[in-house]
Design an enzyme around this catalytic site. Structure first.
Site, PDB file in Angstrom:
ATOM      1  CE  LYS A 403      -1.807  -1.743   3.834  1.00 60.48           C
ATOM      2  NZ  LYS A 403      -3.429  -1.669   3.374  1.00 60.48           N
ATOM      3  NE  ARG A 404      -2.376   6.192  -0.663  1.00 57.09           N
ATOM      4  CZ  ARG A 404      -2.784   6.915   0.317  1.00 57.09           C
ATOM      5  NH1 ARG A 404      -1.969   7.989   0.637  1.00 57.09           N
ATOM      6  NH2 ARG A 404      -3.709   6.536   0.785  1.00 57.09           N
ATOM      7  CE  LYS A 514      -7.297  -3.383  -4.934  1.00 56.98           C
ATOM      8  NZ  LYS A 514      -6.031  -2.165  -5.057  1.00 56.98           N
TER       9      LYS A 514
HETATM   10  C1  LIG Z   1      -5.734  -1.452  -4.057  1.00 51.20           C
HETATM   11  C2  LIG Z   1      -4.578  -0.571  -4.311  1.00 51.20           C
HETATM   12  C3  LIG Z   1      -4.198   0.430  -3.554  1.00 51.20           C
HETATM   13  C4  LIG Z   1      -4.967   0.613  -2.063  1.00 51.20           C
HETATM   14  O1  LIG Z   1      -4.448  -0.098  -1.241  1.00 51.20           O
HETATM   15  P1  LIG Z   1      -4.839   0.002   0.349  1.00 51.20           P
HETATM   16  O2  LIG Z   1      -4.378  -1.153   0.909  1.00 51.20           O
HETATM   17  O3  LIG Z   1      -6.390  -0.171   0.339  1.00 51.20           O
HETATM   18  O4  LIG Z   1      -4.091   1.238   0.814  1.00 51.20           O
HETATM   19  C5  LIG Z   1      -2.911   1.370  -3.619  1.00 51.20           C
HETATM   20  N1  LIG Z   1      -2.345   1.064  -4.644  1.00 51.20           N
HETATM   21  C6  LIG Z   1      -2.756   0.049  -5.487  1.00 51.20           C
HETATM   22  C7  LIG Z   1      -1.763  -0.278  -6.769  1.00 51.20           C
HETATM   23  C8  LIG Z   1      -3.705  -0.953  -5.533  1.00 51.20           C
HETATM   24  O5  LIG Z   1      -3.797  -1.675  -6.520  1.00 51.20           O
END
Ligand SMILES: *Cc1c(COP(=O)(O)O)cnc(C)c1O
Length: 669
Positions: A403-404, A514
């Protein structure tokens, strides 16, 4: 513009009215698309006191137009096509011949380059004055192009603006496009001569606002002098909206000047406009993106607004598309699901996954599910080898944190646990199961501490991966350049999904969805959509740890001191002392001082040390659960079976009913 997640830009959904001529697809496309090279002028409003002289937006003395890029987009197995229209900033002239003839050859092309930078990159919101102003112009560019376009298309078949809210709805996807409220007022009042009150009624019925963050520093504000300089007419409109709004507040709450100041669009102390307040005042509905988020939004971020307009606030929990995140990313599991369910209706009706409940006791299904997870782990191992040059054992647990990079997402908490495992292995403790700790994620360009955390992960990886005493019991890998393509490989190969944000900080999360949809078990806090995922998959099929949001609030109120967990927990102390003493940085005790400073003198804003013991204990439960492979497999299958309500189809349906009040045009087959 490249987006890392779904938060930036203006989301515009144009809902056309019933149109029963049954045009052919190509007629429909002709209607939908603009010819290549079609442009719109972006107006700058000029000085309102001199009668509103108008001209195109001027960036460094160059005029800008918006060029439309159309992408007809069909849904899965759909009978209709919608148009995705993106905007590119173009100079009105390729280069200035006058300047060229005068011998200023570089300057002649520079003007074209500088106006076109407006749509080249996403300007971050943490920049100094010049970058700030470019971001404001960028936001205005996209907002103006989209709204001018909506109004022009509306006027092709209508002449009564009262109908606009029935034909078009504008969804503000976070606070950044909030200027749209002022821009539509500007178009209606200044370009189409509507009376103010009528324009305001129409505007309020056109807009809705989705909030995406609980961190107050992420809610945009603009300095009044900058708005005065760049968008003087819009500033005047915002002041007029505010005056009328505060008038109604004073009527409802006479003598409550404090409340008036809290609600105002103007932050007098900061001499700035609160764009989130403009978005709330200008919208019919405001929504959060998970149940907890919506609750905290009304309680902590907009308490005065929710008291004023309780019905304005609604929840729409996020979802993810099963087409990308299951069918495309995990074709083998998709085929297994289709085989078992006897059809692929689940692709558009994800709730059908509930039919997999019985599969937990089906030996053939279990065996295939297991084999698919293993193959997906091998695919992920190949990605790690190629991108990070690290070999990982495919039979160890794949523990994934992607994640970020942000302090609130607490990658640091995960690192503290990894180092704890490293120390336990070195001490010869037996019950530390083999793991591969996988990280990926980008830091914002100016976010020093986030970048330092990436550095720490790579330093820890280097030490751990090369320690012969550890071998295959622990590997650490940071995969560079996290993006959607990488995520499509990562999610199916994960077994443990790290969702460890400080409770009360993550609005929803979608990564969590996901992972679970692809059969990973979550280790997480009661934050964002984790709470709803826990309710869906059941307490036995998720690992929850840490302070709840209300406990976190109480801990802070009592005067949290991070020294306390540090002093009380010997393992934590050892881990912190290793980082601070340069164990992972070749003896350099300075490298991670800024991280340590954020924890100790800085007060550990995200309660990393407060949650450490609970997290480490929870990870022991995870190890024990993983050691019982058949039981883990059962839990993984149940995660997939119970994720049906986290489809983005359900989310869109919720927006249609709770926010847009729009009936479905195209019923699900
Ligand atoms: C789904 C997704 C996110 C969001 O991720 P979180 O875990 O909900 O912060 C960020 N970047 C990408 C590339 C993603 O596919």
């Amino acid at each position: 513009m490249a987006h890392e997640d779904d938060r930036d830009g203006v989301g515009v959904a144009v809902l056309s009215g019933a149109d029963h001529g049954d045009p052919t697809v190509s007629e429909r496309l002709d209607e939908l698309l603009e010819p290549p090279g079609w442009t719109l002028e972006i107006d700058l409003d000029g000085d309102p006191t001199t009668g509103g002289q108008r001209g195109p937006l001027v960036v460094d003395a160059e005029e800008v137009v918006a060029m439309a890029y159309d992408t007809p987009t069909s849904g899965h197995d759909a009978v209709n096509v919608v148009n995705l229209r993106l905007w590119s900033a173009r100079a009105t002239r390729d280069f200035d011949l006058g300047t060229f003839n005068a011998g200023n050859y570089v300057e002649a092309v520079q003007q074209k380059t500088s106006s076109e930078t407006l749509s080249k990159v996403l300007y971050p919101n943490d920049q100094t004055a010049k970058g700030q102003e470019l971001r404001l112009k960028q936001e205005y560019f996209f907002v103006s192009a989209s709204l001018q376009d909506i109004v022009a298309r509306f006027l092709k078949s209508h002449d009564d603006f009262q109908l606009l809210p029935d034909k078009a709805t504008v969804q503000l996807n976070d606070t950044h496009p909030a200027l749209g409220v002022a821009e539509l007022m500007h178009i209606l009042v200044d370009h189409h001569d509507l009376p103010w009150r009528e324009a305001w009624e129409i505007t309020r019925r056109c807009f809705n606002y989705t909030n995406h963050t609980l961190l107050p520093e992420a809610l945009e504000t603009w300095p009044i002098p900058m708005l005065q300089d760049v968008l003087p007419r819009h500033l005047e409109i915002i002041f007029d909206i505010n005056e009328a709004f505060l008038g109604t507040v004073r009527e409802q709450f006479p003598g409550e000047e404090d409340r008036v100041q809290r609600l105002s669009l103007v932050d007098d102390a900061a001499n700035a406009i609160r764009m989130a307040h403009l978005a709330v005042v200008g919208s019919q509905h405001v929504n959060g993106v998970a149940e907890l988020h919506t609750k905290l939004l009304t309680r902590h971020v907009f308490p005065d607004f929710s008291e004023l307009w309780p019905d304005k606030f609604v929840n729409v929990t996020n979802g993810v598309t099963p087409r990308r995140w299951l069918r495309q990313a995990n074709p083998e599991l998709s085929a297994l699901i289709t085989d078992y369910l006897g059809g692929d209706r689940w692709i558009t009706r994800l709730e059908d996954l509930a039919g997999l409940e019985g599969a937990v006791d089906d030996a053939a299904f279990r065996q295939r599910f297991q084999a698919i997870k293993h193959a997906n782990k091998q695919r992920l191992a190949t990605l790690i080898e190629r991108r990070a040059g690290i070999e990982v054992p495919a039979d160890a647990m794949f523990d994934v944190h992607v994640k970020r990079l942000h302090e609130y997402k607490r990658q640091l908490l995960n690192v503290l646990h990894i180092i704890t495992r490293y120390n336990r292995i070195r001490r010869g403790e037996a019950d530390v199961g083999p793991r591969v700790a996988i990280f990926a994620g980008k830091a914002a360009p100016g976010y020093f501490l986030a970048k330092l955390i990436i550095n720490l992960i790579n330093d820890v990886a280097r030490v751990v991966n090369n320690d012969p005493a550890v071998g295959d019991r622990l590997k650490v890998a940071f995969i560079p350049n996290y993006n959607v393509s990488a995520a499509e490989v990562i999610m199916p190969g994960a077994e443990l999904s790290e969702q460890v944000s400080t409770a009360g900080t993550e609005a929803s999360g979608t990564g969590n969805m996901k992972f679970a949809l692809n059969g990973a078990l979550t280790v997480g806090t009661l934050d964002g959509a984790n709470i709803e995922i826990k309710e869906a998959v059941g307490d036995d099929n998720i690992f929850i740890f840490g302070l709840t949001e209300s406990q976190a609030e109480a801990v802070r109120a009592e005067g949290y001191d991070p020294h306390k967990p540090y002093e009380e927990n010997g393992e934590l102390r050892e881990v912190i002392d290793m980082i601070a003493g340069g164990y992972f940085s070749d003896g350099d005790a300075e490298r991670y001082r800024p991280l340590m400073d954020a924890l100790f003198p800085g007060g550990d804003r995200y309660l990393v040390l407060a949650d450490y013991a609970s997290y480490v204990a929870c990870q022991e439960t995870v190890d024990a659960a993983y050691a019982d492979a058949p039981a883990w497999l059962r839990r993984a299958i149940l995660n997939v079976a119970r994720m049906g309500s986290f489809s983005s189809d359900r989310t869109v349906h919720d927006y249609a009913t709770r926010v847009w009040h729009a009936p479905a045009v195209c019923p699900v087959q």
